[in-house]
Every structure is written in structure tokens, then in C-alpha cells.
Design a protein around this motif. Structure first.
Motif, PDB file in Angstrom:
ATOM      1  N   LEU A  87      11.164   4.982  13.834  1.00  0.00           N
ATOM      2  CA  LEU A  87      11.945   4.835  12.603  1.00  0.00           C
ATOM      3  C   LEU A  87      11.175   4.031  11.559  1.00  0.00           C
ATOM      4  CD1 LEU A  87      14.484   5.196  10.931  1.00  0.00           C
ATOM      5  CD2 LEU A  87      15.579   3.375  12.248  1.00  0.00           C
ATOM      6  N   GLU A  88      10.532   2.952  11.996  1.00  0.00           N
ATOM      7  CA  GLU A  88       9.785   2.116  11.049  1.00  0.00           C
ATOM      8  C   GLU A  88       8.664   2.913  10.373  1.00  0.00           C
ATOM      9  OE1 GLU A  88       6.954  -1.821  11.093  1.00  0.00           O
ATOM     10  OE2 GLU A  88       8.709  -1.874  12.388  1.00  0.00           O
ATOM     11  N   LYS A  89       7.964   3.697  11.168  1.00  0.00           N
ATOM     12  CA  LYS A  89       6.858   4.497  10.622  1.00  0.00           C
ATOM     13  C   LYS A  89       7.391   5.526   9.615  1.00  0.00           C
ATOM     14  CE  LYS A  89       2.877   7.170  12.225  1.00  0.00           C
ATOM     15  NZ  LYS A  89       3.019   8.579  12.540  1.00  0.00           N
ATOM     16  N   ASP A  90       8.523   6.147   9.958  1.00  0.00           N
ATOM     17  CA  ASP A  90       9.115   7.136   9.050  1.00  0.00           C
ATOM     18  C   ASP A  90       9.602   6.498   7.755  1.00  0.00           C
ATOM     19  OD1 ASP A  90       8.534   9.068  10.880  1.00  0.00           O
ATOM     20  OD2 ASP A  90      10.576   9.387  11.587  1.00  0.00           O
ATOM     21  N   ILE A  91      10.177   5.290   7.876  1.00  0.00           N
ATOM     22  CA  ILE A  91      10.623   4.576   6.667  1.00  0.00           C
ATOM     23  C   ILE A  91       9.416   4.207   5.799  1.00  0.00           C
ATOM     24  CG2 ILE A  91      11.561   2.358   5.852  1.00  0.00           C
ATOM     25  CD1 ILE A  91      13.744   2.625   7.990  1.00  0.00           C
ATOM     26  N   CYS A  92       8.345   3.723   6.449  1.00  0.00           N
ATOM     27  CA  CYS A  92       7.145   3.338   5.693  1.00  0.00           C
ATOM     28  C   CYS A  92       6.473   4.542   5.039  1.00  0.00           C
ATOM     29  CB  CYS A  92       6.154   2.606   6.600  1.00  0.00           C
ATOM     30  SG  CYS A  92       6.731   0.947   7.024  1.00  0.00           S
ATOM     31  N   GLY A  93       6.600   5.694   5.661  1.00  0.00           N
ATOM     32  CA  GLY A  93       6.020   6.914   5.082  1.00  0.00           C
ATOM     33  C   GLY A  93       6.776   7.382   3.852  1.00  0.00           C
ATOM     34  N   ASP A  94       8.023   6.941   3.723  1.00  0.00           N
ATOM     35  CA  ASP A  94       8.880   7.438   2.641  1.00  0.00           C
ATOM     36  C   ASP A  94       9.160   6.419   1.535  1.00  0.00           C
ATOM     37  OD1 ASP A  94       9.259   9.919   3.877  1.00  0.00           O
ATOM     38  OD2 ASP A  94      11.322  10.001   3.174  1.00  0.00           O
ATOM     39  N   THR A  95       8.743   5.171   1.758  1.00  0.00           N
ATOM     40  CA  THR A  95       9.058   4.111   0.792  1.00  0.00           C
ATOM     41  C   THR A  95       7.804   3.293   0.500  1.00  0.00           C
ATOM     42  OG1 THR A  95       9.650   2.609   2.585  1.00  0.00           O
ATOM     43  CG2 THR A  95      11.444   3.898   1.638  1.00  0.00           C
ATOM     44  N   SER A  96       7.906   2.388  -0.459  1.00  0.00           N
ATOM     45  CA  SER A  96       6.721   1.578  -0.774  1.00  0.00           C
ATOM     46  C   SER A  96       7.107   0.217  -1.353  1.00  0.00           C
ATOM     47  CB  SER A  96       5.846   2.329  -1.793  1.00  0.00           C
ATOM     48  OG  SER A  96       6.599   2.524  -2.984  1.00  0.00           O
ATOM     49  N   GLY A  97       6.106  -0.630  -1.480  1.00  0.00           N
ATOM     50  CA  GLY A  97       6.251  -1.913  -2.178  1.00  0.00           C
ATOM     51  C   GLY A  97       7.248  -2.872  -1.548  1.00  0.00           C
ATOM     52  N   ASP A  98       7.861  -3.688  -2.420  1.00  0.00           N
ATOM     53  CA  ASP A  98       8.795  -4.729  -1.974  1.00  0.00           C
ATOM     54  C   ASP A  98      10.028  -4.117  -1.313  1.00  0.00           C
ATOM     55  OD1 ASP A  98       7.298  -6.949  -2.901  1.00  0.00           O
ATOM     56  OD2 ASP A  98       7.936  -6.520  -4.942  1.00  0.00           O
ATOM     57  N   TYR A  99      10.451  -2.973  -1.805  1.00  0.00           N
ATOM     58  CA  TYR A  99      11.599  -2.255  -1.227  1.00  0.00           C
ATOM     59  C   TYR A  99      11.315  -1.936   0.246  1.00  0.00           C
ATOM     60  CZ  TYR A  99      14.722   1.831  -0.504  1.00  0.00           C
ATOM     61  OH  TYR A  99      15.648   2.731  -0.020  1.00  0.00           O
ATOM     62  N   GLN A 100      10.129  -1.393   0.496  1.00  0.00           N
ATOM     63  CA  GLN A 100       9.724  -1.077   1.867  1.00  0.00           C
ATOM     64  C   GLN A 100       9.690  -2.332   2.736  1.00  0.00           C
ATOM     65  OE1 GLN A 100       5.496  -0.676   3.340  1.00  0.00           O
ATOM     66  NE2 GLN A 100       5.945   1.491   2.988  1.00  0.00           N
ATOM     67  N   ARG A 101       9.147  -3.404   2.183  1.00  0.00           N
ATOM     68  CA  ARG A 101       9.013  -4.636   2.965  1.00  0.00           C
ATOM     69  C   ARG A 101      10.366  -5.190   3.392  1.00  0.00           C
ATOM     70  NH1 ARG A 101       6.064  -8.069  -0.704  1.00  0.00           N
ATOM     71  NH2 ARG A 101       6.616  -9.738   0.704  1.00  0.00           N
ATOM     72  N   LEU A 102      11.346  -5.140   2.494  1.00  0.00           N
ATOM     73  CA  LEU A 102      12.670  -5.641   2.854  1.00  0.00           C
ATOM     74  C   LEU A 102      13.339  -4.718   3.876  1.00  0.00           C
ATOM     75  CD1 LEU A 102      14.940  -7.657   2.691  1.00  0.00           C
ATOM     76  CD2 LEU A 102      15.684  -6.657   0.527  1.00  0.00           C
ATOM     77  N   LEU A 103      13.169  -3.418   3.722  1.00  0.00           N
ATOM     78  CA  LEU A 103      13.724  -2.482   4.715  1.00  0.00           C
ATOM     79  C   LEU A 103      13.161  -2.777   6.105  1.00  0.00           C
ATOM     80  CD1 LEU A 103      13.570   0.962   2.810  1.00  0.00           C
ATOM     81  CD2 LEU A 103      15.664  -0.215   3.501  1.00  0.00           C
ATOM     82  N   VAL A 104      11.848  -3.019   6.167  1.00  0.00           N
ATOM     83  CA  VAL A 104      11.195  -3.282   7.458  1.00  0.00           C
ATOM     84  C   VAL A 104      11.713  -4.596   8.063  1.00  0.00           C
ATOM     85  CG1 VAL A 104       8.978  -3.776   8.598  1.00  0.00           C
ATOM     86  CG2 VAL A 104       9.160  -1.859   6.998  1.00  0.00           C
ATOM     87  N   ILE A 105      11.911  -5.613   7.227  1.00  0.00           N
ATOM     88  CA  ILE A 105      12.455  -6.886   7.722  1.00  0.00           C
ATOM     89  C   ILE A 105      13.868  -6.660   8.306  1.00  0.00           C
ATOM     90  CG2 ILE A 105      13.362  -9.160   7.022  1.00  0.00           C
ATOM     91  CD1 ILE A 105      11.016  -9.358   5.042  1.00  0.00           C
ATOM     92  N   LEU A 106      14.698  -5.912   7.573  1.00  0.00           N
ATOM     93  CA  LEU A 106      16.066  -5.662   8.036  1.00  0.00           C
ATOM     94  C   LEU A 106      16.070  -4.844   9.326  1.00  0.00           C
ATOM     95  CD1 LEU A 106      17.733  -4.794   4.602  1.00  0.00           C
ATOM     96  CD2 LEU A 106      18.008  -6.924   5.875  1.00  0.00           C
TER      97      LEU A 106
END
Length: 291
Positions: free
Chosen positions: A110-129
Motif C-alpha cells: 500500500l505504501e509503495k502504491d500511495i508513493c507512486g500516486d502522490t508527491s511532496g508534503d502530501y505524500q509524506r503526511l500520508l506515509v506517516i499516517l
């Protein structure tokens, strides 16, 4: 379902009146008795929104969240609203379960798929959550410090230090953050949401605001999402269905109370006015009573 036509009312009563665990037992018993998958049988008999809703109800909660995230990431473009809603509102334990099930069902991380679809600070907060590892309890010594750092990172400077917002809002416990928000209000004279809205934009802004709302009250967050799904031109059935299904055994009573308090109308009658047919009946069963 055998014979001429399908008895939608029976399907409706049987499935909406049960909790998800019982639906899973019915599914297993059906397979044992008839050698067929109940969900496939239902799909072949039903149609439209009612079918989508019944299929969602037949899915175990964690699998449902995982499938919603997969759908949000795997289509053309990303459904950021779904990512934000699920990642901002689920508990740390739920996130860990979702990650496991996502890998099992869809074979990817899931993390890899999220990182493939998002970027920047938005991505970083999603990964933390996504890590689901918020701190626990309230650290009295940090409340004032966190509030000052948030103020200094946003309203107190030219430009915004997004990293501070992400670190504090992504990692501190909900109880701790509620105290920080009170201290922030005393310090700056405005709510943290107002500061986020004036200092950030786009998906990052939407995610930060969702996190703040969920910290304050998850039921109020969902009451607002439900209201917006119905009180626009046209109903956003995907959102309406997703929230009613995923919260029906979690905090539906609290959501109903918040909805009534915030909008001076009952969730039940609002759904009634906005939907029709068996789909409407099923949603109303899941909603419960009319407040």
C-alpha cells in the motif's frame, strides 16, 4: 433468489439486520449448502446502487477499506478524497490490518502504491499516517511548545514550514493535539484549521484539515462528509455508501447525533430525501433510527 424474480426485501432484511461477522457466516453457510459463492449469486440477481451496497456489506470491514484504497489508487488518476478520508480517520491498529490485507488481496504494498500516486508534503503526511504509530497520552511539557512551533511555522512567519505541521499533526496523540489546539487558539486568536487553510493549498491542505477534524471528533468529521455528499447538486453515492457501510458498526449513533447537532436535521430524513428504492431502504436500515 430462486425462481421468478428476486425477493429484494428478504435480501435487504437478512443482510442489513446482521452485523458483518454474521454476514460472513451466512456467506460460508450458503457456499456449503449450494456450492456457490453468495456474493456472485447476489451480483447476478441485483443491479445498480443496491447491488453495490449489498456487495459492500458482504465484505469484511478491513477488506472493504483495502479495496476502497486500491480502487482510489489504481484507476486513471487518484481519488484523493478516499485516501484522505480513510487515512485521516482510521486508528493505528486498523491501518496495520489494512496494510496486511492490501498485500494479501492485491499483491502490492500500500505504501509503495500511495508513493507512486502522490508527491511532496502530501505524500509524506500520508506515509506517516499509514504507519499508524501515533504517540500515546498527553505530554504536558510539550503542549505549549507544539502550539508555539505550529504558530511559528505558519502564521508567525513569511511562507510556511510544512514540515512542522506534518510532524506534529501526524505523530502526536489525539488527546495531546486537542490540548495543543486549545493552546494554539489562545496564542494566535484563531483556530488551527483557519491557519492551515490560509497557509496551505490543495491535497496537503485537505489532508491536514481532515486530520484536525478527526482529532477533534471523528463522528463530526463523518457527519460533515455525509452532509456534503447529499446536499450538493446530485448525490455523491460513492461517499454516502462508503461512510454508511464502514461506520454502521463503529460510531453510527454518534454520527447521527453530530449530524442533528450540526445541521438541525436528522441523517435519516436527509438520506430519505436524497435516495430511492431498495438502495434507500438498505441505507435507512443501516442508519438506524430517525432522530
Amino acid at each position: 433468489m430462486k425462481g421468478i424474480g428476486t425477493d429484494e426485501d428478504t435480501i435487504l432484511m437478512l443482510l442489513t439486520a446482521r452485523i458483518n461477522d454474521q454476514r460472513q457466516q451466512i456467506k460460508a453457510a450458503y457456499k456449503k449448502a449450494y456450492g456457490k459463492d453468495l456474493v456472485s449469486a447476489l451480483k447476478s440477481e441485483l443491479g445498480g446502487l443496491f447491488e453495490s451496497l449489498i456487495v459492500a456489506l458482504m465484505t469484511p470491514p478491513v477488506a472493504y477499506d483495502a479495496s476502497q484504497l486500491h480502487k482510489a489508487l489504481k484507476g486513471a488518476g487518484t481519488d484523493d478524497e478516499v485516501l484522505i478520508e480513510i487515512l485521516a480517520s482510521r486508528t493505528g491498529e486498523q491501518m496495520k490490518e489494512i496494510i496486511k490485507l492490501y498485500k494479501k488481496e492485491f499483491g502490492g504494498k500500500l505504501e509503495k502504491d500511495i508513493c507512486g500516486d502522490t508527491s511532496g508534503d502530501y505524500q509524506r503526511l500520508l506515509v506517516i499516517l499509514l504507519q499508524g504509530s501515533r504517540e500515546e497520552g498527553v505530554d504536558r511539557g510539550m503542549i505549549e511548545k507544539d502550539a508555539k512551533e505550529l504558530y511559528a511555522a505558519g502564521e508567525g512567519k513569511f511562507g510556511t514550514d510544512e514540515e512542522k505541521f506534518i510532524t506534529i499533526l501526524g505523530n502526536r496523540s489525539a488527546e495531546h493535539l486537542r490540548e495543543v489546539f486549545d493552546a494554539y487558539k489562545k496564542l494566535s486568536g484563531s483556530d488551527i484549521e483557519d491557519s492551515i487553510t490560509s497557509e496551505t493549498t490543495g491535497n496537503l491542505e485537505n489532508l491536514l484539515v481532515a486530520v484536525v477534524k478527526c482529532v477533534r471528533s471523528v463522528p463530526e468529521f463523518f457527519a460533515e462528509r455525509l452532509y456534503k455528499s447529499m446536499r450538493r447538486a446530485g448525490t455523491d453515492d460513492d461517499t454516502l455508501m462508503r461512510i454508511i457501510v464502514s461506520r454502521s458498526e463503529v460510531d453510527m449513533l454518534d454520527i447521527r447525533a453530530s449530524f442533528k447537532k450540526m445541521y438541525k436535521a436528522s441523517l435519516y430524513t436527509t438520506i430519505q430525501e436524497d435516495t430511492a428504492g431498495d438502495y434507500q431502504k438498505a441505507l435507512l436500515y443501516l442508519c438506524g433510527g430517525n432522530d
